[in-house]
Scaffold this motif. Structure first.
Motif, PDB file in Angstrom:
ATOM      1  N   LEU A   1     113.628 -21.260 193.747  1.00 25.49           N
ATOM      2  CA  LEU A   1     113.468 -20.479 192.523  1.00 25.49           C
ATOM      3  C   LEU A   1     114.846 -19.965 192.124  1.00 25.49           C
ATOM      4  CD1 LEU A   1     110.310 -18.188 192.868  1.00 25.49           C
ATOM      5  CD2 LEU A   1     110.655 -20.091 191.294  1.00 25.49           C
ATOM      6  N   VAL A   2     115.347 -20.432 190.986  1.00 21.35           N
ATOM      7  CA  VAL A   2     116.692 -20.066 190.568  1.00 21.35           C
ATOM      8  C   VAL A   2     116.662 -19.383 189.212  1.00 21.35           C
ATOM      9  CG1 VAL A   2     117.732 -21.951 191.872  1.00 21.35           C
ATOM     10  CG2 VAL A   2     117.101 -22.311 189.482  1.00 21.35           C
ATOM     11  N   SER A   3     117.686 -18.579 188.962  1.00 19.77           N
ATOM     12  CA  SER A   3     117.857 -17.934 187.672  1.00 19.77           C
ATOM     13  C   SER A   3     119.012 -18.596 186.938  1.00 19.77           C
ATOM     14  CB  SER A   3     118.103 -16.435 187.859  1.00 19.77           C
ATOM     15  OG  SER A   3     118.034 -15.768 186.621  1.00 19.77           O
ATOM     16  N   ALA A   4     119.458 -17.946 185.852  1.00 15.13           N
ATOM     17  CA  ALA A   4     120.416 -18.594 184.956  1.00 15.13           C
ATOM     18  C   ALA A   4     121.857 -18.543 185.429  1.00 15.13           C
ATOM     19  CB  ALA A   4     120.320 -17.963 183.566  1.00 15.13           C
ATOM     20  N   GLY A   5     122.170 -17.707 186.424  1.00 15.61           N
ATOM     21  CA  GLY A   5     123.565 -17.588 186.819  1.00 15.61           C
ATOM     22  C   GLY A   5     123.726 -16.981 188.192  1.00 15.61           C
ATOM     23  N   GLN A   6     124.917 -16.429 188.449  1.00 19.69           N
ATOM     24  CA  GLN A   6     125.244 -15.870 189.758  1.00 19.69           C
ATOM     25  C   GLN A   6     125.656 -14.399 189.684  1.00 19.69           C
ATOM     26  OE1 GLN A   6     124.827 -17.468 192.685  1.00 19.69           O
ATOM     27  NE2 GLN A   6     123.934 -19.108 191.453  1.00 19.69           N
ATOM     28  N   ASN A   7     125.582 -13.799 188.509  1.00 21.62           N
ATOM     29  CA  ASN A   7     125.969 -12.400 188.376  1.00 21.62           C
ATOM     30  C   ASN A   7     125.083 -11.519 189.264  1.00 21.62           C
ATOM     31  OD1 ASN A   7     127.007  -9.970 187.487  1.00 21.62           O
ATOM     32  ND2 ASN A   7     125.986 -10.024 185.501  1.00 21.62           N
ATOM     33  N   PRO A   8     125.665 -10.649 190.122  1.00 21.51           N
ATOM     34  CA  PRO A   8     124.852  -9.807 191.010  1.00 21.51           C
ATOM     35  C   PRO A   8     124.125  -8.684 190.282  1.00 21.51           C
ATOM     36  CG  PRO A   8     127.160  -9.238 191.241  1.00 21.51           C
ATOM     37  CD  PRO A   8     127.108 -10.471 190.378  1.00 21.51           C
ATOM     38  N   LYS A   9     124.395  -8.503 188.987  1.00 23.48           N
ATOM     39  CA  LYS A   9     123.743  -7.444 188.222  1.00 23.48           C
ATOM     40  C   LYS A   9     122.466  -7.962 187.570  1.00 23.48           C
ATOM     41  CE  LYS A   9     124.372  -4.369 184.259  1.00 23.48           C
ATOM     42  NZ  LYS A   9     125.305  -3.884 183.227  1.00 23.48           N
ATOM     43  N   PRO A  10     121.319  -7.332 187.845  1.00 18.40           N
ATOM     44  CA  PRO A  10     120.092  -7.730 187.145  1.00 18.40           C
ATOM     45  C   PRO A  10     120.121  -7.241 185.706  1.00 18.40           C
ATOM     46  CG  PRO A  10     119.647  -5.837 188.526  1.00 18.40           C
ATOM     47  CD  PRO A  10     121.077  -6.234 188.796  1.00 18.40           C
ATOM     48  N   ASN A  11     119.410  -7.912 184.833  1.00 14.50           N
ATOM     49  CA  ASN A  11     119.303  -7.443 183.456  1.00 14.50           C
ATOM     50  C   ASN A  11     117.976  -7.900 182.878  1.00 14.50           C
ATOM     51  OD1 ASN A  11     120.442 -10.169 183.389  1.00 14.50           O
ATOM     52  ND2 ASN A  11     120.514  -9.896 181.196  1.00 14.50           N
ATOM     53  N   TRP A  12     117.617  -7.353 181.742  1.00 17.00           N
ATOM     54  CA  TRP A  12     116.315  -7.615 181.153  1.00 17.00           C
ATOM     55  C   TRP A  12     116.161  -9.069 180.753  1.00 17.00           C
ATOM     56  CZ3 TRP A  12     113.077  -4.035 182.203  1.00 17.00           C
ATOM     57  CH2 TRP A  12     113.499  -2.717 182.289  1.00 17.00           C
ATOM     58  N   THR A  13     114.920  -9.534 180.759  1.00 17.10           N
ATOM     59  CA  THR A  13     114.623 -10.890 180.334  1.00 17.10           C
ATOM     60  C   THR A  13     115.144 -11.133 178.921  1.00 17.10           C
ATOM     61  OG1 THR A  13     112.622 -10.885 181.673  1.00 17.10           O
ATOM     62  CG2 THR A  13     112.762 -12.547 179.945  1.00 17.10           C
TER      63      THR A  13
ATOM     64  N   ALA B   1     127.238 -11.621 181.750  1.00 16.79           N
ATOM     65  CA  ALA B   1     127.117 -12.843 182.546  1.00 16.79           C
ATOM     66  C   ALA B   1     125.661 -13.049 182.943  1.00 16.79           C
ATOM     67  CB  ALA B   1     127.992 -12.739 183.790  1.00 16.79           C
ATOM     68  N   GLU B   2     125.229 -14.292 182.972  1.00 18.45           N
ATOM     69  CA  GLU B   2     123.850 -14.578 183.331  1.00 18.45           C
ATOM     70  C   GLU B   2     123.605 -14.220 184.793  1.00 18.45           C
ATOM     71  OE1 GLU B   2     123.671 -18.671 182.005  1.00 18.45           O
ATOM     72  OE2 GLU B   2     122.499 -18.039 180.276  1.00 18.45           O
ATOM     73  N   THR B   3     122.443 -13.652 185.054  1.00 18.18           N
ATOM     74  CA  THR B   3     122.160 -13.046 186.347  1.00 18.18           C
ATOM     75  C   THR B   3     121.497 -14.013 187.318  1.00 18.18           C
ATOM     76  OG1 THR B   3     120.979 -11.234 187.424  1.00 18.18           O
ATOM     77  CG2 THR B   3     119.934 -12.205 185.499  1.00 18.18           C
ATOM     78  N   ARG B   4     121.618 -13.705 188.605  1.00 14.96           N
ATOM     79  CA  ARG B   4     120.922 -14.483 189.634  1.00 14.96           C
ATOM     80  C   ARG B   4     119.533 -13.899 189.905  1.00 14.96           C
ATOM     81  NH1 ARG B   4     124.552 -12.015 194.528  1.00 14.96           N
ATOM     82  NH2 ARG B   4     123.158 -10.291 195.105  1.00 14.96           N
ATOM     83  N   TRP B   5     119.240 -12.719 189.331  1.00 12.13           N
ATOM     84  CA  TRP B   5     117.968 -12.046 189.584  1.00 12.13           C
ATOM     85  C   TRP B   5     116.851 -12.673 188.755  1.00 12.13           C
ATOM     86  CZ3 TRP B   5     117.351  -7.225 192.476  1.00 12.13           C
ATOM     87  CH2 TRP B   5     118.522  -6.849 193.149  1.00 12.13           C
ATOM     88  N   LEU B   6     115.635 -12.654 189.303  1.00 11.40           N
ATOM     89  CA  LEU B   6     114.481 -13.319 188.702  1.00 11.40           C
ATOM     90  C   LEU B   6     113.480 -12.294 188.171  1.00 11.40           C
ATOM     91  CD1 LEU B   6     114.043 -15.627 191.781  1.00 11.40           C
ATOM     92  CD2 LEU B   6     114.781 -16.467 189.549  1.00 11.40           C
ATOM     93  N   PRO B   7     113.115 -12.353 186.891  1.00 11.21           N
ATOM     94  CA  PRO B   7     112.110 -11.420 186.379  1.00 11.21           C
ATOM     95  C   PRO B   7     110.728 -11.731 186.931  1.00 11.21           C
ATOM     96  CG  PRO B   7     112.685 -13.031 184.702  1.00 11.21           C
ATOM     97  CD  PRO B   7     113.620 -13.262 185.849  1.00 11.21           C
TER      98      PRO B   7
END
Length: 240
Positions: free
Chosen positions: A86-98, A106-112
């Motif tokens: 399960l991957v997200s759009a990038g590698q940024n360690p900061k989560p952000n809203w969908t 930067a696109e985040t590695r966190w998954l909504p």
């Protein structure tokens, strides 16, 4: 506590984070006897959405289940289909809203995901990007259109989690197979269905986004081959 350039804080001794802007300082109602202490400080912080958070936090401390819907047109489908990741759009360690990645973010590695086991809501997301050809096919037969990934995490086990609102959290990714399970979502003339998936290798091929008729026919051929390779017919359970 800062993580990279992220403006969010971490709960002491737990893998739980908050966005700074969603916090307010103060004391909790002592009758609730719930305390959320932050690393390296004696400040007691609470999210603005206090009621939703308290329900979430009580479940999270003992082990909570989160649901993430993924449609078969998703750009990360091949990572899931081929590698069980399960991957997200990038590698940024900061989560952000969908869908809030702006030009300066930067696109985040966190998954909504949903903060509770909201399976039906996640299933509706799995139905996303339905094109006219797939919709037409589903009017006469059941068609697999997406999956719901079920992720389990707690204060001491599983991936880190960032609380957002009662409608969305973020789970630190990417996640390898073994950290989540999958349920297939189907659309047919009788409604929406679910079926068990024992392994990511049982997934069907990626469906093209807004396909031409020719691209859809090619995908349908690959889907038919996938169906023929299955050892048994899926057991469908209606959910809507």
């Amino acid at each position: 506590m800062k993580l990279g350039n992220a403006d969010f804080v971490k709960v002491k001794n737990e893998q739980l984070y908050f966005y700074d802007q969603h916090l307010r300082t103060g004391t909790l109602d002592e009758r609730r006897r719930r305390k959320v202490w932050v690393d390296d400080t004696d400040a007691l912080l609470m999210p603005v959405d206090e009621d939703g958070f308290l329900e979430f936090y009580e479940r999270y401390r003992g082990g909570a289940t989160f649901s993430r819907g993924i449609c078969a047109t998703h750009w990360g489908w091949d990572d899931l289909f081929k590698r069980g990741s399960l991957v997200s759009a990038g590698q940024n360690p900061k989560p952000n809203w969908t869908n809030c990645n702006g030009p300066d973010v930067a696109e985040t590695r966190w998954l909504p995901a949903y903060p509770f086991e909201e399976f039906t809501g996640a299933a509706m997301i799995a139905l996303g990007n339905l094109d006219e050809w797939t919709a037409s096919l589903a009017s006469s037969t059941e068609v697999p259109v997406g999956v719901v990934a079920t992720i389990r995490a707690s204060a001491t086990n599983g991936p880190a989690v960032c609380w957002g609102t009662a409608g969305e959290i973020q789970v630190d990714g990417p996640l390898a197979w073994g950290n989540f399970t999958l349920t297939a979502i189907w659309l047919g003339p009788g409604g929406i269905y679910r079926s068990k998936l024992s392994n990511y290798s049982k997934l069907w091929p990626h469906r093209p986004y807004k396909p031409s008729k020719e691209a859809f026919i090619k995908w349908k051929s690959a889907l038919d081959e996938w169906s023929e390779d299955q050892s048994s017919e899926p057991e469908l359970t209606k959910i809507a």
